[in-house]
Design a protein around this motif. Sequence first.
Motif, PDB file in Angstrom:
ATOM      1  N   TYR A   1     -11.940   1.517   1.323  1.00 33.04           N
ATOM      2  CA  TYR A   1     -10.864   1.546   0.667  1.00 33.04           C
ATOM      3  C   TYR A   1     -10.513  -0.194   0.882  1.00 33.04           C
ATOM      4  O   TYR A   1      -9.658  -0.646   1.421  1.00 33.04           O
TER       5      TYR A   1
ATOM      6  N   ALA B   1       0.942  -1.142   0.018  1.00 35.73           N
ATOM      7  CA  ALA B   1      -0.082  -0.080   0.074  1.00 35.73           C
ATOM      8  C   ALA B   1       0.884   1.155   0.111  1.00 35.73           C
ATOM      9  O   ALA B   1       0.608   2.098  -0.621  1.00 35.73           O
ATOM     10  N   GLU B   2       2.240   1.079   0.981  1.00 37.28           N
ATOM     11  CA  GLU B   2       2.796   2.434   0.823  1.00 37.28           C
ATOM     12  C   GLU B   2       3.197   2.703  -0.594  1.00 37.28           C
ATOM     13  O   GLU B   2       3.656   3.841  -0.971  1.00 37.28           O
ATOM     14  N   GLU B   3       3.720   1.618  -1.430  1.00 37.04           N
ATOM     15  CA  GLU B   3       4.303   1.803  -2.717  1.00 37.04           C
ATOM     16  C   GLU B   3       3.203   2.036  -3.483  1.00 37.04           C
ATOM     17  O   GLU B   3       3.407   2.329  -4.857  1.00 37.04           O
ATOM     18  N   LYS B   4       1.983   2.421  -3.209  1.00 35.47           N
ATOM     19  CA  LYS B   4       0.826   2.836  -4.255  1.00 35.47           C
ATOM     20  C   LYS B   4       0.625   1.583  -5.193  1.00 35.47           C
ATOM     21  O   LYS B   4       0.426   2.067  -6.626  1.00 35.47           O
ATOM     22  N   LYS B   5       0.679   0.539  -5.099  1.00 38.87           N
ATOM     23  CA  LYS B   5       0.565  -0.462  -5.993  1.00 38.87           C
ATOM     24  C   LYS B   5      -0.940  -0.818  -6.087  1.00 38.87           C
ATOM     25  O   LYS B   5      -1.245  -1.413  -7.336  1.00 38.87           O
TER      26      LYS B   5
ATOM     27  N   PHE C   1      -2.325   9.310   2.471  1.00 38.10           N
ATOM     28  CA  PHE C   1      -1.611  10.211   1.178  1.00 38.10           C
ATOM     29  C   PHE C   1      -2.420  11.438   0.976  1.00 38.10           C
ATOM     30  O   PHE C   1      -1.731  12.355   0.429  1.00 38.10           O
ATOM     31  N   GLU C   2      -3.661  11.601   1.142  1.00 40.22           N
ATOM     32  CA  GLU C   2      -4.419  12.541   0.809  1.00 40.22           C
ATOM     33  C   GLU C   2      -4.393  13.641   2.277  1.00 40.22           C
ATOM     34  O   GLU C   2      -5.536  14.536   2.202  1.00 40.22           O
TER      35      GLU C   2
ATOM     36  N   THR D   1      -4.584   5.368   1.279  1.00 43.70           N
ATOM     37  CA  THR D   1      -5.086   6.316   0.532  1.00 43.70           C
ATOM     38  C   THR D   1      -5.440   7.577   1.246  1.00 43.70           C
ATOM     39  O   THR D   1      -5.034   8.977   0.799  1.00 43.70           O
TER      40      THR D   1
ATOM     41  N   ARG E   1      -4.999   0.444  -6.475  1.00 41.47           N
ATOM     42  CA  ARG E   1      -5.710   1.611  -6.850  1.00 41.47           C
ATOM     43  C   ARG E   1      -5.900   2.600  -5.960  1.00 41.47           C
ATOM     44  O   ARG E   1      -5.758   3.774  -6.193  1.00 41.47           O
ATOM     45  N   TYR E   2      -6.363   1.972  -4.899  1.00 37.65           N
ATOM     46  CA  TYR E   2      -6.542   2.624  -3.671  1.00 37.65           C
ATOM     47  C   TYR E   2      -6.372   1.715  -2.468  1.00 37.65           C
ATOM     48  O   TYR E   2      -6.272   0.562  -2.723  1.00 37.65           O
ATOM     49  N   SER E   3      -6.304   2.310  -1.260  1.00 37.93           N
ATOM     50  CA  SER E   3      -5.795   1.483  -0.291  1.00 37.93           C
ATOM     51  C   SER E   3      -6.112   1.956   1.008  1.00 37.93           C
ATOM     52  O   SER E   3      -6.559   3.252   0.945  1.00 37.93           O
TER      53      SER E   3
END
Length: 380
Positions: free
Chosen positions: A286, A135-139, A149-150, A146, A141-143
């Motif tokens: 998510y 999830a940290e590596e943004k693999k 990160f926002e 997210t 589409r959303y997690s």
Amino acid sequence: MKILLIGEYNSSHYTLKEGLEALGHSAVVVGNGDGFKKIKVDIKFNLRFNSGISFYIKRFIYKLTGLDITSLDIERQFNKHKKHFTNYDVVQLINESPFKAQPKTERKLLKFVFDNNKNVFLLSCGTDYISVKYAEEKKFRYSILTPYFENKGTKKMFWHALMYTTAPYKAMHQFIYKNIKGVIASDLDYDIPLKGHDKYLGLIPNPIHTDRLKFKPLDVSGKIVIFHGINDNNYYKKGNDIFEDALSILQQKYSDRIKIVTVRSLPYKDYINAFNDAHILLDQVYAYDQGFNALEAMAKGKVVFTGAEKEWLERYNLEEDTVAINALPNAEHIASKLEWLILNPEKIKDISKNARAFIEKEHDYKQIAKQYLDYWTANF
């Protein structure tokens, strides 16, 4: 067989225990009851010094000495019950921190478990090193990261997930993987990051007690009841802010046709009955797959807004919006799906029946227990 299940999320291990016992095996669940949810376990570990004045005393002692008194107390409780952690045919850990102690203590307790049991397995259920790193590596589409990160909430609010990629927890992860026979995922959110790992045995869906959770046909002749259960500790992680925005849109347009019920941080025994009269349940945003709460609601015949992504549809060969509603991280999209259901109440009845049938087919607790037995024995 004699089986030990260490740790609990919602009631996944205890329901698995019930399935195993129905098949003639012996199972013991050890855990803290999953915090405020107060889930039933066989051997209870209390997490002390985490609230009130004692929490501030704990922080002071930690700053002064580096000792975490909660972890020390967990170790004391473990030593009291040490005889219950030896000589099982199978041991399964709920995730990489099943005792909820600091890594140093967790490692000590798990070493005893590994030294005294031959066949230890790990369940990827809840956050762990591999899923959080993915999830940290943004693999995805959303997690669950997210909203972090926002910039929704602070790092402290997401620490329960972020901590798993820190050096102590990464070392714990490596220690566990060296000592287990294999790892099993409980749904697609954990299955996807694990694909290709040499210790990965595959996905076994969450077990749901289909005998206890009764299906009740929905009456859509009156107001449509929408239930929103909020866990304050996971407010942004579950997308509760997005659900609330969607409900605000809906309330303005259909206040005469809907009833919104919102509850916060209920113990499990209260939560499982709080949505009995609901038609629709808002679970989480998510996610690619359903967690335990969503599945239990589906077993009762509720139309659940949750993870129901294309990967899930493909795995189970389903059509979109027939068994559950995929809750995308967009309030307008969720509001439009809710509006579609309100304007087409017969769809609510159809999805309700399909949801129950899906749980009976794919998540029945005895069938799932049999799958676990097959995976475990194949990897002794």
